[in-house]
Scaffold this motif. Sequence first.
Motif, PDB file in Angstrom:
ATOM      1  N   ALA A  88       0.839  -1.205   0.000  1.00  0.00           N
ATOM      2  CA  ALA A  88       0.000   0.000   0.000  1.00  0.00           C
ATOM      3  C   ALA A  88       0.874   1.255   0.000  1.00  0.00           C
ATOM      4  N   LEU A  89       1.890   1.258   0.815  1.00  0.00           N
ATOM      5  CA  LEU A  89       2.798   2.415   0.876  1.00  0.00           C
ATOM      6  C   LEU A  89       3.532   2.618  -0.443  1.00  0.00           C
ATOM      7  N   GLN A  90       3.966   1.502  -1.042  1.00  0.00           N
ATOM      8  CA  GLN A  90       4.679   1.582  -2.310  1.00  0.00           C
ATOM      9  C   GLN A  90       3.780   2.160  -3.409  1.00  0.00           C
ATOM     10  N   ILE A  91       2.527   1.681  -3.459  1.00  0.00           N
ATOM     11  CA  ILE A  91       1.570   2.191  -4.446  1.00  0.00           C
ATOM     12  C   ILE A  91       1.308   3.682  -4.195  1.00  0.00           C
ATOM     13  N   GLY A  92       1.164   4.036  -2.920  1.00  0.00           N
ATOM     14  CA  GLY A  92       0.937   5.440  -2.570  1.00  0.00           C
ATOM     15  C   GLY A  92       2.078   6.332  -3.038  1.00  0.00           C
ATOM     16  N   THR A 107      -3.979   9.521  -0.587  1.00  0.00           N
ATOM     17  CA  THR A 107      -3.505   9.130   0.740  1.00  0.00           C
ATOM     18  C   THR A 107      -3.565   7.610   0.891  1.00  0.00           C
ATOM     19  N   VAL A 108      -2.826   7.106   1.894  1.00  0.00           N
ATOM     20  CA  VAL A 108      -2.732   5.671   2.161  1.00  0.00           C
ATOM     21  C   VAL A 108      -3.192   5.404   3.581  1.00  0.00           C
ATOM     22  N   ILE A 128      -7.984   9.992  -4.283  1.00  0.00           N
ATOM     23  CA  ILE A 128      -7.528   8.612  -4.475  1.00  0.00           C
ATOM     24  C   ILE A 128      -7.132   8.034  -3.126  1.00  0.00           C
ATOM     25  N   LEU A 129      -7.703   6.881  -2.800  1.00  0.00           N
ATOM     26  CA  LEU A 129      -7.404   6.224  -1.527  1.00  0.00           C
ATOM     27  C   LEU A 129      -6.784   4.861  -1.791  1.00  0.00           C
TER      28      LEU A 129
END
Length: 413
Positions: A88-92, A107-108, A128-129
């Motif tokens: 999730a962090l990487q995608i964010g 945001t993530v 975008i979430l």
Amino acid sequence: MSFKDLQLIDPLLKAIEEQGYTKPTEVQLKTIPQVLAKKDVITSAQTGTGKTAAFALPILQLLSENPEAPRGGKMIKALIVSPTRELALQIGNNFKAYARHTNLRTTVIFGGISEKPQVDVLTKGVDILIATPGRLIDLEKQGIVNLEEVEILVLDEADLMLDMGFIDDVKHISNLCPDGKQILLFSATMPFKVEQLANTILKSPIRIEITTSPFAAKSIGQILYYVPKRSKMELCLHLLRNNIKGSILIFRRTKFGVDKLEETLKKNGYDVETIHGDKTQTDRQEALKKFKNGLVNILIATDVAARGIDINELDAVINFDLPNVPETYIHRIGRTGRAGSSGMAYSFCGADEKNYVTSIQQLLQIEIPVDELHPYPLDPKEKATTHKSTQATSKHKKGRKSEASKKKKKRWY
């Protein structure tokens, strides 16, 4: 083809150039036009092929075409569901990099840390979430996350998501979004349960399968060591002293195994960090940060980190324990040899892991080279260890209770 040929808008092209990318990968070439055409899409491609940009870029473009909402009135228009915090962090990070020249806010949210900072950002409004299932459902129940305006839903690493038991959560999240949403499903593999999920929630999807070769990461050298289980630690130390240098990611099957290897390596003077499910999110992020910044050169992890780590110039992967699922082997060693660079994968195989090697080689359609000259060879006659009772038969006749049972003693377990 260039990214310009994909009809991407100037703010995105500028961000792509700043990231140092010159031309799209195959998965991006095939996926981006379909997403821009607002089709439901199922994309199957191995890790490290550029899947995140394949959905991030067209999503940013589609949302940029809509009239701009006032800052405080932003509603979630795109939802990306990811199985792990690291992913999730990487995608964010990728979304923020690509969106830097747009007015879109990203945001993530994920579990393992305090809700408050995440709630504060959500309250201000985001377009975008990116979220892990547990924290997303929790905040939705509290009325903090509203998914009624979602136009695009992305399920990333769907096979891993289902392996981790999120099937019901994924269906629930899909139901919370509007019926007319566009759904994008990305998966490294397409097992039956992923196909079932796709058939349940997607509408006439476009299928994109990237199968350029049986094994995408041709730039990765592989070596196999047959070694007794009891000698794996010694072999690992031997290779670190003599053969394997640079930044190294070591995979173990269990959290206990990670901790044990960390203790041994530290005793032998190595700088080590670890990532596994019992670590707090803060500790996991700190470990990854130290490894990425070169403060330590060895990171030991369980498979929870196999797809969530995006590290440039990783020199080697060591499979201390071989995975029993052959696709997991590909995800693990795919951490190295990324973006055209070379890398090495070293795998230790004990007597009880020989069947895993067979499955992995069948999937790869290659025979992994074996190093037979190392100091801790496995005796070909050695078989998988099985624990047998030293007492051949019970001293009690069949059907009779032991003295302890008769006394109804309470056991500690």
